[in-house]
Write a protein that holds these residues in place. Structure first.
Motif, PDB file in Angstrom:
ATOM      1  N   GLN A 198       0.804  -1.216   0.000  1.00 51.40           N
ATOM      2  CA  GLN A 198       0.000   0.000   0.000  1.00 51.40           C
ATOM      3  C   GLN A 198       0.843   1.276   0.000  1.00 51.40           C
ATOM      4  OE1 GLN A 198      -2.191   0.872   3.608  1.00 51.40           O
ATOM      5  NE2 GLN A 198      -3.997   1.472   2.434  1.00 51.40           N
ATOM      6  N   LEU A 199       1.830   1.369   0.890  1.00 46.14           N
ATOM      7  CA  LEU A 199       2.637   2.574   0.991  1.00 46.14           C
ATOM      8  C   LEU A 199       3.436   2.820  -0.284  1.00 46.14           C
ATOM      9  CD1 LEU A 199       3.842   4.936   2.608  1.00 46.14           C
ATOM     10  CD2 LEU A 199       5.543   3.322   3.512  1.00 46.14           C
ATOM     11  N   MET A 200       4.109   1.796  -0.775  1.00 46.60           N
ATOM     12  CA  MET A 200       4.938   1.932  -1.964  1.00 46.60           C
ATOM     13  C   MET A 200       4.105   2.255  -3.201  1.00 46.60           C
ATOM     14  SD  MET A 200       7.923   1.552  -0.797  1.00 46.60           S
ATOM     15  CE  MET A 200       8.740   1.525  -2.387  1.00 46.60           C
ATOM     16  N   TYR A 201       2.861   1.848  -3.172  1.00 47.41           N
ATOM     17  CA  TYR A 201       1.933   2.043  -4.281  1.00 47.41           C
ATOM     18  C   TYR A 201       1.772   3.522  -4.635  1.00 47.41           C
ATOM     19  CZ  TYR A 201      -2.350   0.491  -6.818  1.00 47.41           C
ATOM     20  OH  TYR A 201      -3.294   0.166  -7.757  1.00 47.41           O
ATOM     21  N   ILE A 229      -4.778   7.003  -3.894  1.00 49.75           N
ATOM     22  CA  ILE A 229      -4.878   7.306  -2.468  1.00 49.75           C
ATOM     23  C   ILE A 229      -6.036   6.504  -1.848  1.00 49.75           C
ATOM     24  CG2 ILE A 229      -5.367   9.119  -0.781  1.00 49.75           C
ATOM     25  CD1 ILE A 229      -4.032  11.102  -2.692  1.00 49.75           C
ATOM     26  N   GLY A 230      -5.768   5.820  -0.761  1.00 49.15           N
ATOM     27  CA  GLY A 230      -6.800   5.062  -0.067  1.00 49.15           C
ATOM     28  C   GLY A 230      -6.954   3.625  -0.504  1.00 49.15           C
ATOM     29  N   THR A 231      -6.097   3.140  -1.405  1.00 48.88           N
ATOM     30  CA  THR A 231      -6.173   1.740  -1.828  1.00 48.88           C
ATOM     31  C   THR A 231      -5.856   0.814  -0.649  1.00 48.88           C
ATOM     32  OG1 THR A 231      -5.424   2.357  -4.038  1.00 48.88           O
ATOM     33  CG2 THR A 231      -5.279   0.022  -3.453  1.00 48.88           C
ATOM     34  N   PRO A 232      -6.659  -0.218  -0.407  1.00 51.08           N
ATOM     35  CA  PRO A 232      -6.425  -1.096   0.750  1.00 51.08           C
ATOM     36  C   PRO A 232      -5.216  -1.998   0.565  1.00 51.08           C
ATOM     37  CG  PRO A 232      -8.242  -1.936  -0.569  1.00 51.08           C
ATOM     38  CD  PRO A 232      -7.885  -0.605  -1.165  1.00 51.08           C
ATOM     39  N   GLU A 233      -4.631  -2.396   1.688  1.00 50.92           N
ATOM     40  CA  GLU A 233      -3.492  -3.311   1.678  1.00 50.92           C
ATOM     41  C   GLU A 233      -3.950  -4.701   1.241  1.00 50.92           C
ATOM     42  OE1 GLU A 233      -0.494  -4.374   1.130  1.00 50.92           O
ATOM     43  OE2 GLU A 233       0.315  -3.010   2.657  1.00 50.92           O
ATOM     44  N   SER A 234      -3.011  -5.484   0.736  1.00 55.04           N
ATOM     45  CA  SER A 234      -3.302  -6.864   0.344  1.00 55.04           C
ATOM     46  C   SER A 234      -3.527  -7.734   1.581  1.00 55.04           C
ATOM     47  CB  SER A 234      -2.130  -7.430  -0.460  1.00 55.04           C
ATOM     48  OG  SER A 234      -2.176  -8.837  -0.501  1.00 55.04           O
ATOM     49  N   PRO A 235      -4.689  -8.406   1.683  1.00 56.37           N
ATOM     50  CA  PRO A 235      -4.917  -9.283   2.830  1.00 56.37           C
ATOM     51  C   PRO A 235      -3.972 -10.485   2.833  1.00 56.37           C
ATOM     52  CG  PRO A 235      -6.686  -9.507   1.223  1.00 56.37           C
ATOM     53  CD  PRO A 235      -5.853  -8.352   0.781  1.00 56.37           C
ATOM     54  N   ARG A 236      -3.581 -10.934   1.652  1.00 54.33           N
ATOM     55  CA  ARG A 236      -2.641 -12.051   1.592  1.00 54.33           C
ATOM     56  C   ARG A 236      -1.305 -11.644   2.215  1.00 54.33           C
ATOM     57  NH1 ARG A 236      -4.053 -16.354  -1.833  1.00 54.33           N
ATOM     58  NH2 ARG A 236      -5.782 -15.960  -3.271  1.00 54.33           N
ATOM     59  N   TRP A 237      -0.837 -10.431   1.907  1.00 55.85           N
ATOM     60  CA  TRP A 237       0.421  -9.973   2.491  1.00 55.85           C
ATOM     61  C   TRP A 237       0.286  -9.828   3.999  1.00 55.85           C
ATOM     62  CZ3 TRP A 237       1.873  -5.660   5.322  1.00 55.85           C
ATOM     63  CH2 TRP A 237       3.252  -5.533   5.544  1.00 55.85           C
TER      64      TRP A 237
END
Length: 452
Positions: free
Chosen positions: A83-86, A193-201
Motif C-alpha cells: 500500500q505505501l509503496m503504491y 490514495i486510499g487503496t487497501p493493503e493486500s490481505p494475503r500480504w
C-alpha cells in the motif's frame, strides 16, 4: 461470503474493477514515459548537442533505472507492504517528469531518466503483486495481463501526442513532450490514495485480524479469511535466497529468459522507431514519428485477443505460438529487401504477434511465486529483463551506424528464437489454478504440459 477461499472464488466486483484502474495507472504512465523519449530525442540532439553516446545513454537510462528499481523495491515491497509503496513511487515519477522540462544538459536528462526508471521498476512489482493478490482465480490471468495493454495505451497516446506537438511546434517541442506526463501522473496519483493493503500480504506477516477487517470491508461482514491463514503464514518462511536455487530458481530463469527475449526488440522499436524507419526510407522527420505511433497502436491491438486467449487457450500455447509469430517478420527483415512499407508491415506483424508474451510478462511471475516473495521475484525478473533491454537499446543507434538495419533485425530474431526454445522447454500452464496452487513449489512448472 462463506466459501473456502474468499478471494480466489469471489465474483468480479466493482472493487476489483476500481483496483484494476488504479493499478493500471502506473503501467499507463510507464508506457507514456518510456516511449515518449524516442520523439523527444530528436529535438534534444539539436538543442543540447548530444553525441551518439549521449543519445544511447538517454534512451537506455530509464531501462537501467528499472533494473535497480525492480531489484531494490520489489524486496522492500515484500517487507513493508504494497500500500505505501503504491503511492510513493508515483510521486517520484511525477517529480522527475516535472524536472525534465527544465533540463539543459545531457547529464541532467540521463540522470532524470534514470530516476524515472527506478520509479517504474518499483511500480511493476508493487502494482502487479497487489492486483494479483486481490483478484479471483478465473479472471486473474487476463486482468493482470491487461496491465500491459494499459502500458501500450499510454505509449500510443504519448506517441500520437508527441507527433502532434512536433507538427505544431517543431523539434523544439521536446520539453513539452517530456512534461506531457504530468497531467496523467497527477490524476493517477489521486486515484491511488486510499487503496487497501493486500490481505494475503497481511496474513503472510501474521496480521490476520487486519486481513480479516480489510476483507470484510470489501466483501461484507460474512467474509472469512481463515482458510488462507495457514497457507499465507507458511509462505513467510520462504526466503530471498530461495529465488536462486531449486524450483523457484528455475522459475526465475524461465520468466527472466522469455521476458528478455520478448521485451528487448519492443523497447528498441519504441525508443528508436523513428530513426529506424527514417533509415530505411519510411518517411522523414515527423512522419517517422507517426509511423512509430501507428506501430504502438498495433502493439495495443495485439494485446486484446491475447487477453482472451490466456484464459481460453491457456498460458503455455499462447506464449509459444506468439514467439513463432514474432520470429517470422524479424527473419524477413533480416534477409529480404528493405522497402519502407515492407519494414512497416513487418513491424506491424511483430507488434500484433507480441501480445501473448507482453501480457504474460506480468501474469506468469505473479502466479508462480508465493506471497512472501512475490514482489521480490517480480522485481528480480523485471531487473533481469532490463539488462537485455538496456544493452539492446544502448546498442541500437551505434548498430544503425555500424551494422545497418538488417543485422540489427537478425540479432533480434536470434533473441526471439531463444525465447521460443525456452518457452517450449519450460513454460508451465497455470490456467484455472488458485493462486496457492499456481505458486506452490513443484506443482505447475514440473508438469509436462502439452503445446495445446
Amino acid at each position: 461470503m462463506t466459501n473456502n477461499n474468499v478471494i480466489d472464488d469471489s465474483p468480479l466486483t466493482n472493487f476489483h474493477k476500481r483496483l484494476l484502474v488504479q493499478s493500471a495507472g502506473g503501467p499507463f504512465l510507464d508506457g507514456w514515459l518510456l516511449s515518449i523519449i524516442g520523439i523527444a530525442l530528436v529535438g534534444m540532439q539539436n538543442e543540447l548537442d548530444l553525441s551518439t553516446t549521449d543519445t544511447s545513454l538517454a534512451g537506455a537510462a530509464a531501462l537501467i533505472g528499472i533494473f535497480f528499481g525492480g531489484l531494490a523495491f520489489g524486496r522492500l515491497t515484500d517487507r513493508i507492504g504494497r500500500q505505501l509503496m503504491y503511492t510513493v513511487d508515483l510521486c517520484v515519477l511525477v517529480g522527475a517528469s516535472a524536472l525534465s522540462v527544465f533540463a539543459d544538459s545531457a547529464w541532467q536528462i540521463i540522470a532524470l531518466r534514470f530516476i524515472i526508471g527506478v520509479a517504474i521498476g518499483a511500480d511493476y512489482p508493487i502494482a502487479t503483486a497487489l492486483l494479483t493478490e486481490w483478484l479471483p482465480a478465473r479472471y486473474r490471468g487476463a486482468l493482470v495481463g491487461s496491465l500491459i495493454a494499459f502500458w501500450c495505451l499510454g505509449a500510443t497516446i504519448a506517441l500520437f501526442l508527441g507527433w502532434g506537438l512536433v507538427a505544431w511546434f517543431g523539434d523544439d517541442a521536446w520539453r513539452l513532450i517530456l512534461g506531457s506526463s504530468l497531467i496523467p501522473g497527477l490524476i493517477i496519483l489521486v486515484l491511488r490514495i486510499g487503496t487497501p493493503e493486500s490481505p494475503r500480504w497481511l496474513m503472510s506477516k501474521g496480521r490476520n485480524e487486519e486481513a480479516q477487517q480489510v476483507v470484510r470491508r470489501v466483501y461484507g461482514q460474512d467474509a472469512d479469511v481463515s482458510s488462507l491463514v495457514d497457507v499465507e503464514t507458511a509462505t513467510d518462511s520462504v526466503r530471498y535466497r530461495e529465488l536462486f536455487r531449486g524450483e523457484y530458481g528455475r522459475r526465475v530463469f524461465f520468466c527472466g529468459a522469455f521476458f528478455v527475449a520478448a521485451i528487448t526488440p519492443v523497447f528498441a522499436m519504441y525508443s528508436f522507431g523513428p530513426q529506424i524507419l527514417s533509415q530505411v526510407g519510411m518517411a522523414e522527420g515527423n512522419m517517422s514519428n507517426l509511423g512509430s505511433a501507428l506501430i504502438s497502436l498495433l502493439f495495443l491491438i495485439g494485446c486484446i485477443p491475447a487477453l482472451w486467449w490466456t484464459e481460453s487457450l491457456g498460458r503455455r500455447p499462447l506464449l509459444i505460438w506468439s514467439f513463432v509469430g514474432m520470429l517470422i517478420p524479424l527473419v524477413a527483415l533480416g534477409v529480404l529487401p528493405q522497402a519502407g512499407w515492407f519494414v512497416l508491415l513487418c513491424f506491424a506483424i511483430y507488434a500484433l504477434a507480441s501480445g501473448g508474451p507482453n501480457i504474460l510478462e506480468w501474469s506468469y511471475p505473479n502466479e508462480l511465486f508465493p506471497t512472501a516473495i512475490r514482489a521480490t521475484a517480480m522485481g528480480l525478473i523485471t531487473a533481469i529483463s532490463r539488462i537485455g533491454a538496456a544493452v539492446g537499446t544502448f546498442l541500437i543507434p551505434i548498430g544503425l551506424e555500424s551494422w545497418g538495419v538488417k543485422n540489427i533485425m537478425l540479432a533480434a530474431a536470434a533473441l526471439t528464437l531463444f525465447g521460443l526454445v525456452v518457452s517450449v522447454l519450460m513454460a508451465p500452464e497455470t490456467k484455472g489454478m488458485s493462486l496457492t496452487e499456481a505458486s506452490g513449489e513443484g506443482t505447475p512448472v514440473r508438469s509436462k504440459a502439452k503445446l495445446s
